[in-house]
Design a protein around this motif. Structure first.
Motif, PDB file in Angstrom:
ATOM      1  N   ASP A 110      -3.765  30.885  44.896  1.00 24.54           N
ATOM      2  CA  ASP A 110      -4.995  30.298  44.348  1.00 24.54           C
ATOM      3  C   ASP A 110      -6.230  31.130  44.677  1.00 24.54           C
ATOM      4  O   ASP A 110      -7.324  30.825  44.199  1.00 24.54           O
ATOM      5  N   ILE A 111      -6.076  32.147  45.513  1.00 22.89           N
ATOM      6  CA  ILE A 111      -7.204  33.003  45.872  1.00 22.89           C
ATOM      7  C   ILE A 111      -7.332  34.082  44.808  1.00 22.89           C
ATOM      8  O   ILE A 111      -6.437  34.926  44.630  1.00 22.89           O
ATOM      9  N   THR A 112      -8.455  34.068  44.065  1.00 25.41           N
ATOM     10  CA  THR A 112      -8.674  35.045  42.992  1.00 25.41           C
ATOM     11  C   THR A 112     -10.146  35.432  42.943  1.00 25.41           C
ATOM     12  O   THR A 112     -11.007  34.786  43.561  1.00 25.41           O
ATOM     13  N   GLY A 113     -10.429  36.468  42.194  1.00 21.50           N
ATOM     14  CA  GLY A 113     -11.805  36.858  41.911  1.00 21.50           C
ATOM     15  C   GLY A 113     -12.625  37.145  43.147  1.00 21.50           C
ATOM     16  O   GLY A 113     -12.173  37.803  44.090  1.00 21.50           O
ATOM     17  N   ALA A 114     -13.864  36.606  43.156  1.00 21.80           N
ATOM     18  CA  ALA A 114     -14.795  36.869  44.256  1.00 21.80           C
ATOM     19  C   ALA A 114     -14.301  36.316  45.584  1.00 21.80           C
ATOM     20  O   ALA A 114     -14.665  36.829  46.647  1.00 21.80           O
ATOM     21  N   ALA A 115     -13.460  35.264  45.540  1.00 24.29           N
ATOM     22  CA  ALA A 115     -12.933  34.685  46.780  1.00 24.29           C
ATOM     23  C   ALA A 115     -12.087  35.686  47.555  1.00 24.29           C
ATOM     24  O   ALA A 115     -11.928  35.564  48.781  1.00 24.29           O
ATOM     25  N   CYS A 116     -11.561  36.694  46.866  1.00 24.68           N
ATOM     26  CA  CYS A 116     -10.733  37.699  47.535  1.00 24.68           C
ATOM     27  C   CYS A 116     -11.517  38.507  48.562  1.00 24.68           C
ATOM     28  O   CYS A 116     -10.934  39.061  49.504  1.00 24.68           O
ATOM     29  N   ASP A 117     -12.842  38.563  48.390  1.00 22.58           N
ATOM     30  CA  ASP A 117     -13.656  39.421  49.251  1.00 22.58           C
ATOM     31  C   ASP A 117     -13.838  38.876  50.659  1.00 22.58           C
ATOM     32  O   ASP A 117     -14.281  39.605  51.555  1.00 22.58           O
ATOM     33  N   SER A 118     -13.534  37.572  50.870  1.00 26.48           N
ATOM     34  CA  SER A 118     -13.774  36.992  52.203  1.00 26.48           C
ATOM     35  C   SER A 118     -12.620  36.144  52.713  1.00 26.48           C
ATOM     36  O   SER A 118     -12.675  35.675  53.852  1.00 26.48           O
ATOM     37  N   ALA A 119     -11.586  35.928  51.917  1.00 22.95           N
ATOM     38  CA  ALA A 119     -10.486  35.057  52.341  1.00 22.95           C
ATOM     39  C   ALA A 119      -9.555  35.787  53.295  1.00 22.95           C
ATOM     40  O   ALA A 119      -9.221  36.957  53.088  1.00 22.95           O
ATOM     41  N   ILE A 120      -9.137  35.078  54.339  1.00 17.97           N
ATOM     42  CA  ILE A 120      -8.183  35.646  55.296  1.00 17.97           C
ATOM     43  C   ILE A 120      -7.079  34.622  55.559  1.00 17.97           C
ATOM     44  O   ILE A 120      -7.283  33.417  55.394  1.00 17.97           O
ATOM     45  N   PRO A 121      -5.901  35.069  55.963  1.00 15.27           N
ATOM     46  CA  PRO A 121      -4.831  34.123  56.280  1.00 15.27           C
ATOM     47  C   PRO A 121      -5.105  33.389  57.576  1.00 15.27           C
ATOM     48  O   PRO A 121      -5.828  33.892  58.452  1.00 15.27           O
ATOM     49  N   HIS A 122      -4.518  32.209  57.718  1.00 13.75           N
ATOM     50  CA  HIS A 122      -4.762  31.421  58.929  1.00 13.75           C
ATOM     51  C   HIS A 122      -4.199  32.107  60.164  1.00 13.75           C
ATOM     52  O   HIS A 122      -4.625  31.829  61.286  1.00 13.75           O
ATOM     53  N   THR A 123      -3.275  33.029  59.980  1.00  7.61           N
ATOM     54  CA  THR A 123      -2.738  33.781  61.118  1.00  7.61           C
ATOM     55  C   THR A 123      -3.757  34.756  61.702  1.00  7.61           C
ATOM     56  O   THR A 123      -3.523  35.305  62.785  1.00  7.61           O
ATOM     57  N   LYS A 124      -4.871  34.985  61.007  1.00  6.01           N
ATOM     58  CA  LYS A 124      -5.915  35.886  61.503  1.00  6.01           C
ATOM     59  C   LYS A 124      -7.137  35.147  62.036  1.00  6.01           C
ATOM     60  O   LYS A 124      -8.103  35.786  62.476  1.00  6.01           O
ATOM     61  N   PRO A 128      -8.422  45.435  51.158  1.00  6.86           N
ATOM     62  CA  PRO A 128      -8.212  44.193  51.916  1.00  6.86           C
ATOM     63  C   PRO A 128      -9.430  43.867  52.778  1.00  6.86           C
ATOM     64  O   PRO A 128     -10.255  44.738  53.073  1.00  6.86           O
ATOM     65  N   VAL A 129      -9.552  42.600  53.162  1.00  7.38           N
ATOM     66  CA  VAL A 129     -10.650  42.169  54.037  1.00  7.38           C
ATOM     67  C   VAL A 129     -10.443  42.762  55.425  1.00  7.38           C
ATOM     68  O   VAL A 129      -9.341  42.729  55.979  1.00  7.38           O
ATOM     69  N   THR A 130     -11.494  43.334  55.966  1.00  5.89           N
ATOM     70  CA  THR A 130     -11.458  43.840  57.345  1.00  5.89           C
ATOM     71  C   THR A 130     -12.591  43.213  58.139  1.00  5.89           C
ATOM     72  O   THR A 130     -13.608  42.791  57.580  1.00  5.89           O
ATOM     73  N   PHE A 131     -12.399  43.125  59.454  1.00  2.00           N
ATOM     74  CA  PHE A 131     -13.478  42.701  60.346  1.00  2.00           C
ATOM     75  C   PHE A 131     -13.347  43.464  61.654  1.00  2.00           C
ATOM     76  O   PHE A 131     -12.274  43.925  62.021  1.00  2.00           O
ATOM     77  N   THR A 132     -14.465  43.606  62.331  1.00  2.00           N
ATOM     78  CA  THR A 132     -14.539  44.473  63.508  1.00  2.00           C
ATOM     79  C   THR A 132     -14.959  43.674  64.734  1.00  2.00           C
ATOM     80  O   THR A 132     -15.876  42.847  64.661  1.00  2.00           O
ATOM     81  N   ASN A 133     -14.314  43.944  65.851  1.00  2.00           N
ATOM     82  CA  ASN A 133     -14.671  43.283  67.110  1.00  2.00           C
ATOM     83  C   ASN A 133     -16.104  43.622  67.514  1.00  2.00           C
ATOM     84  O   ASN A 133     -16.438  44.804  67.686  1.00  2.00           O
ATOM     85  N   ARG A 134     -16.921  42.600  67.664  1.00  2.00           N
ATOM     86  CA  ARG A 134     -18.236  42.793  68.276  1.00  2.00           C
ATOM     87  C   ARG A 134     -18.114  42.869  69.786  1.00  2.00           C
ATOM     88  O   ARG A 134     -19.020  43.381  70.461  1.00  2.00           O
ATOM     89  N   PHE A 135     -17.000  42.350  70.321  1.00  2.00           N
ATOM     90  CA  PHE A 135     -16.841  42.198  71.767  1.00  2.00           C
ATOM     91  C   PHE A 135     -15.488  42.736  72.207  1.00  2.00           C
ATOM     92  O   PHE A 135     -14.533  42.798  71.432  1.00  2.00           O
ATOM     93  N   LYS A 136     -15.407  43.072  73.479  1.00  2.00           N
ATOM     94  CA  LYS A 136     -14.122  43.361  74.098  1.00  2.00           C
ATOM     95  C   LYS A 136     -13.351  42.050  74.230  1.00  2.00           C
ATOM     96  O   LYS A 136     -13.937  40.991  74.470  1.00  2.00           O
TER      97      LYS A 136
END
Length: 381
Positions: free
Chosen positions: A117-131, A66-74
């Protein structure tokens, strides 16, 4: 309450959230936001240190990590609890770079990418609007960076995420410590749209451009009373003058109801007429008073098929330059504060609502004999 009943209620909630921005003469930027809801909210302010990792769910046709992202800031962010579970989306927050993001109800106009509708390479960066809210606080130092990524296509593809098995209808207000503002909306037939928030106000539906067009219908309000000389007329050769009986006539006709268009007009008008505060502290006080003007007492507004009452559950006032969040809730009327520089480097939370007795300070021990009080002491505005 069953889970299905809770979802049905959420779909008919009163859309009464509001956010405003004030900039003081010393350069401070203060943002006020209210949350109006027709359910009891178990709301918490959650602090996260830099390095906190967020994981987005995978769309159904995506496989692998799954797509992950990390806080740069507090960060400090607001999270609600429904039926004993944390919501999937924060409601509000600020990071130590001075970026604020708020999520407001946008019922009837929202449309997000279908997750199937999210498939292929788009899976690597797509996130839900709740995030989106958590992503913005984690990654960005200012509004300009958000705009650059939106314009260049580097911003993640956004699909409609679920919370309690529904897709929440929301739009986003992003403000940084320079005062720059950006409204981000995903609308039916339009797709992703973003607008400079020049007026410093956001409420709910309709979309932001509609509110700005509607604002053109209300250019006539003023600070001073109208007709200070009174009402003059003649009858049978004599001239009469009826003096005005009330103050505030410069604002006659100002919308005062709780609909989203009226709250937008009222907030924008009050902001335009209020003198610019000299200091950030004065801006914080001013913003609290502006937010009080939109407060919904319990029992005034009913919503949904069950006629549930809506109320202002809490108000947040964010000092973006100093990284502090001031807050008060419905029952506990005292103002409390969290500042980023004082927070521990572990994920932690504090409940927003307190009890009635905890919201007051008894001053009986501060009483003085009347002859000892200096009567010329006063506070200047």
């Amino acid at each position: 309450m069953t889970r299905h009943a809770l979802i049905a209620i959420l779909l008919t909630l009163a859309d009464c959230c509001q956010e405003i921005r004030v900039k003081s003469l010393d350069g401070g930027v203060v943002v006020g936001r209210s949350m109006e809801f027709s359910l009891p909210l178990n709301s918490h302010l959650v602090s996260e240190p830099a390095g906190t990792v967020h994981q987005a769910p995978l769309p159904p046709n995506c496989h692998g990590n799954p797509v992950t992202f990390t806080n740069r800031f507090k960060t400090i962010s607001n999270w609600n609890v429904f039926a004993g579970k944390w919501a999937n989306s924060l409601a509000d927050g600020v990071n130590e770079a001075g970026v604020s993001v708020s999520i407001l109800w946008f019922k009837g106009y929202e449309e997000y990418l279908d997750p199937t509708d999210i498939t292929g390479a788009a899976c690597d960066s797509a996130i839900p609007h709740t995030k989106i809210g958590a992503y913005i606080l984690a990654k960005y130092e200012n509004v300009e960076q958000v705009k650059e990524d939106l314009e260049s296509g580097k911003f993640p593809a956004i699909w409609g995420g679920t919370d309690l098995n529904m897709v929440p209808p929301i739009h986003f207000n992003i403000i940084d410590k320079t005062g720059a503002g950006l409204v981000l909306e995903h609308t039916k037939g339009e797709g992703v749209k973003w607008y400079d928030n020049t007026v410093g106000v956001l409420t709910n539906s309709p979309p932001y451009p509609w509110h700005m067009t509607n604002l053109r219908s209300y250019p006539h309000f003023q600070r001073n009373d109208k007709g200070r000389e009174g009402f003059q007329y003649s009858s049978l050769g004599d001239t009469y003058t009826l003096s005005q009986q009330w103050t505030g006539s410069g604002l006659l006709g100002l919308p005062g109801d709780y609909t989203s268009p009226s709250r937008f007009i009222k907030a924008a008008t009050l902001l335009s007429l209020a003198p610019k505060p000299a200091t950030t502290d004065e801006a914080i006080v001013q913003v609290f008073h502006h937010m009080n003007a939109a407060d919904i007492p319990y029992g005034i507004v009913e919503t949904g098929p069950e006629n549930r009452v809506s109320l202002t559950s809490w108000i947040l006032v964010k000092d973006l330059g100093r990284g502090c969040v001031y807050y008060r809730a419905y029952t506990d009327l005292s103002v409390k504060r969290l500042c980023l520089h004082n927070l521990p480097d572990v994920r932690s939370a504090v409940r927003i609502e307190g009890n009635f007795d905890g919201g007051f300070r008894d001053t009986s021990g501060e009483l003085q004999e009347i002859d000892n009080i200096l009567l010329d002491k006063h506070t200047e505005l």
